[in-house]
Design a protein around this motif. Sequence first.
Motif, PDB file in Angstrom:
ATOM      1  N   MET A   1       0.841  -1.167   0.000  1.00  0.00           N
ATOM      2  CA  MET A   1       0.000   0.000   0.000  1.00  0.00           C
ATOM      3  C   MET A   1       0.893   1.240   0.000  1.00  0.00           C
ATOM      4  SD  MET A   1      -3.238   0.982   2.406  1.00  0.00           S
ATOM      5  CE  MET A   1      -4.184  -0.310   1.638  1.00  0.00           C
ATOM      6  N   LYS A   2       0.447   2.267  -0.684  1.00  0.00           N
ATOM      7  CA  LYS A   2       1.180   3.534  -0.751  1.00  0.00           C
ATOM      8  C   LYS A   2       0.500   4.554   0.147  1.00  0.00           C
ATOM      9  CE  LYS A   2       2.648   2.791  -5.487  1.00  0.00           C
ATOM     10  NZ  LYS A   2       2.648   3.318  -6.859  1.00  0.00           N
ATOM     11  N   PHE A   3       1.287   5.124   1.072  1.00  0.00           N
ATOM     12  CA  PHE A   3       0.757   6.084   2.024  1.00  0.00           C
ATOM     13  C   PHE A   3       1.315   7.483   1.784  1.00  0.00           C
ATOM     14  CE2 PHE A   3       0.520   2.150   4.576  1.00  0.00           C
ATOM     15  CZ  PHE A   3      -0.805   2.203   4.968  1.00  0.00           C
ATOM     16  N   ALA A   4       0.501   8.479   2.055  1.00  0.00           N
ATOM     17  CA  ALA A   4       0.946   9.851   2.270  1.00  0.00           C
ATOM     18  C   ALA A   4       0.618  10.130   3.725  1.00  0.00           C
ATOM     19  CB  ALA A   4       0.221  10.823   1.360  1.00  0.00           C
ATOM     20  N   ILE A   5       1.545  10.744   4.427  1.00  0.00           N
ATOM     21  CA  ILE A   5       1.352  11.024   5.842  1.00  0.00           C
ATOM     22  C   ILE A   5       1.444  12.530   6.050  1.00  0.00           C
ATOM     23  CG2 ILE A   5       2.269  10.681   8.177  1.00  0.00           C
ATOM     24  CD1 ILE A   5       3.366   7.966   7.156  1.00  0.00           C
ATOM     25  N   ALA A   6       0.448  13.093   6.709  1.00  0.00           N
ATOM     26  CA  ALA A   6       0.439  14.517   7.030  1.00  0.00           C
ATOM     27  C   ALA A   6       0.496  14.680   8.542  1.00  0.00           C
ATOM     28  CB  ALA A   6      -0.810  15.188   6.465  1.00  0.00           C
ATOM     29  N   LEU A   7       1.436  15.493   8.998  1.00  0.00           N
ATOM     30  CA  LEU A   7       1.573  15.766  10.426  1.00  0.00           C
ATOM     31  C   LEU A   7       1.241  17.230  10.672  1.00  0.00           C
ATOM     32  CD1 LEU A   7       2.360  15.018  13.303  1.00  0.00           C
ATOM     33  CD2 LEU A   7       4.735  15.490  12.694  1.00  0.00           C
ATOM     34  N   HIS A   8       0.270  17.474  11.540  1.00  0.00           N
ATOM     35  CA  HIS A   8      -0.196  18.825  11.856  1.00  0.00           C
ATOM     36  C   HIS A   8       0.215  19.265  13.255  1.00  0.00           C
ATOM     37  CE1 HIS A   8      -3.134  18.842   8.436  1.00  0.00           C
ATOM     38  NE2 HIS A   8      -2.971  17.545   8.608  1.00  0.00           N
ATOM     39  N   ALA A   9       0.783  18.391  14.044  1.00  0.00           N
ATOM     40  CA  ALA A   9       1.077  18.669  15.456  1.00  0.00           C
ATOM     41  C   ALA A   9       2.569  18.902  15.665  1.00  0.00           C
ATOM     42  CB  ALA A   9       0.605  17.491  16.306  1.00  0.00           C
ATOM     43  N   PRO A  10       2.941  19.649  16.719  1.00  0.00           N
ATOM     44  CA  PRO A  10       4.351  19.963  16.962  1.00  0.00           C
ATOM     45  C   PRO A  10       5.170  18.743  17.372  1.00  0.00           C
ATOM     46  CG  PRO A  10       2.990  20.766  18.763  1.00  0.00           C
ATOM     47  CD  PRO A  10       2.051  20.270  17.709  1.00  0.00           C
ATOM     48  N   ALA A  11       6.478  18.910  17.298  1.00  0.00           N
ATOM     49  CA  ALA A  11       7.418  17.805  17.533  1.00  0.00           C
ATOM     50  C   ALA A  11       7.264  17.164  18.907  1.00  0.00           C
ATOM     51  CB  ALA A  11       8.850  18.310  17.355  1.00  0.00           C
ATOM     52  N   HIS A  12       6.925  17.929  19.927  1.00  0.00           N
ATOM     53  CA  HIS A  12       6.848  17.394  21.284  1.00  0.00           C
ATOM     54  C   HIS A  12       5.519  16.695  21.586  1.00  0.00           C
ATOM     55  CE1 HIS A  12       5.014  21.387  21.536  1.00  0.00           C
ATOM     56  NE2 HIS A  12       4.252  20.854  22.466  1.00  0.00           N
ATOM     57  N   SER A  13       4.615  16.650  20.631  1.00  0.00           N
ATOM     58  CA  SER A  13       3.274  16.106  20.885  1.00  0.00           C
ATOM     59  C   SER A  13       3.218  14.589  20.710  1.00  0.00           C
ATOM     60  CB  SER A  13       2.271  16.743  19.929  1.00  0.00           C
ATOM     61  OG  SER A  13       2.500  16.270  18.617  1.00  0.00           O
ATOM     62  N   PRO A  14       2.262  13.966  21.386  1.00  0.00           N
ATOM     63  CA  PRO A  14       2.048  12.528  21.168  1.00  0.00           C
ATOM     64  C   PRO A  14       1.720  12.220  19.704  1.00  0.00           C
ATOM     65  CG  PRO A  14       0.934  13.230  23.165  1.00  0.00           C
ATOM     66  CD  PRO A  14       1.418  14.480  22.474  1.00  0.00           C
ATOM     67  N   ALA A  15       1.034  13.118  19.019  1.00  0.00           N
ATOM     68  CA  ALA A  15       0.683  12.883  17.612  1.00  0.00           C
ATOM     69  C   ALA A  15       1.930  12.766  16.742  1.00  0.00           C
ATOM     70  CB  ALA A  15      -0.216  14.001  17.098  1.00  0.00           C
ATOM     71  N   ALA A  16       2.952  13.562  17.026  1.00  0.00           N
ATOM     72  CA  ALA A  16       4.198  13.491  16.246  1.00  0.00           C
ATOM     73  C   ALA A  16       4.890  12.150  16.466  1.00  0.00           C
ATOM     74  CB  ALA A  16       5.127  14.643  16.612  1.00  0.00           C
ATOM     75  N   ARG A  17       4.875  11.685  17.693  1.00  0.00           N
ATOM     76  CA  ARG A  17       5.473  10.371  17.986  1.00  0.00           C
ATOM     77  C   ARG A  17       4.669   9.246  17.336  1.00  0.00           C
ATOM     78  NH1 ARG A  17       6.010  13.106  22.785  1.00  0.00           N
ATOM     79  NH2 ARG A  17       4.259  12.050  23.772  1.00  0.00           N
ATOM     80  N   ARG A  18       3.337   9.340  17.392  1.00  0.00           N
ATOM     81  CA  ARG A  18       2.494   8.315  16.760  1.00  0.00           C
ATOM     82  C   ARG A  18       2.702   8.295  15.247  1.00  0.00           C
ATOM     83  NH1 ARG A  18      -1.282   9.975  20.653  1.00  0.00           N
ATOM     84  NH2 ARG A  18      -2.299  11.372  19.183  1.00  0.00           N
ATOM     85  N   ALA A  19       2.823   9.467  14.644  1.00  0.00           N
ATOM     86  CA  ALA A  19       3.056   9.538  13.194  1.00  0.00           C
ATOM     87  C   ALA A  19       4.374   8.872  12.828  1.00  0.00           C
ATOM     88  CB  ALA A  19       3.044  10.993  12.726  1.00  0.00           C
ATOM     89  N   LEU A  20       5.405   9.131  13.616  1.00  0.00           N
ATOM     90  CA  LEU A  20       6.711   8.523  13.355  1.00  0.00           C
ATOM     91  C   LEU A  20       6.634   7.010  13.520  1.00  0.00           C
ATOM     92  CD1 LEU A  20       9.721   8.730  12.748  1.00  0.00           C
ATOM     93  CD2 LEU A  20      10.089   9.215  15.186  1.00  0.00           C
ATOM     94  N   ARG A  21       5.990   6.541  14.565  1.00  0.00           N
ATOM     95  CA  ARG A  21       5.868   5.086  14.782  1.00  0.00           C
ATOM     96  C   ARG A  21       5.057   4.437  13.658  1.00  0.00           C
ATOM     97  NH1 ARG A  21       9.624   6.435  16.904  1.00  0.00           N
ATOM     98  NH2 ARG A  21       9.899   6.769  19.106  1.00  0.00           N
ATOM     99  N   PHE A  22       4.013   5.118  13.197  1.00  0.00           N
ATOM    100  CA  PHE A  22       3.220   4.603  12.087  1.00  0.00           C
ATOM    101  C   PHE A  22       4.086   4.496  10.831  1.00  0.00           C
ATOM    102  CE2 PHE A  22       0.773   5.089   8.231  1.00  0.00           C
ATOM    103  CZ  PHE A  22      -0.200   4.116   8.386  1.00  0.00           C
TER     104      PHE A  22
END
Length: 130
Positions: A1-22
């Motif tokens: 599968m081909k993904f595009a990933i968009a990150l809207h949250a700052p580096a220190h946020s849980p969302a940034a860590r979740r995006a990286l792990r994903f």
Amino acid sequence: MKFAIALHAPAHSPAARRALRFAEAALAGGHEIMRLFFYQDGVHSASSTVVSPQDELDTARQWREFVAQHQLDAVVCIAAALRRGELNTEEAQRYQRSAASIDAPWALSGLGQLHEAIQQCDRLICFGGH
């Protein structure tokens, strides 16, 4: 599968860590990342000037290493970056600022890059934002 990933949250946020792990899991699972797009406060994840406290994960550094290691297409929204004071050398000169905070492996570009990635991938996965 081909993904595009968009990150809207700052580096220190849980969302940034979740995006990286994903993103790490996607590549480990044999999937392709067409483009990473850093938007809104997500542009801070591309900054070379972010300093994390010693007792916290340095997510900005981890993103930089991940992008470089896998030679990914990592785009930082230029409008969002400029608004937040994140500039590459070219933009720092253009706007007569004394410092640049974005350099390789990141590229500054517009929302058209996100639109193009959406058209070419199977899924757009977004992290953070309102």
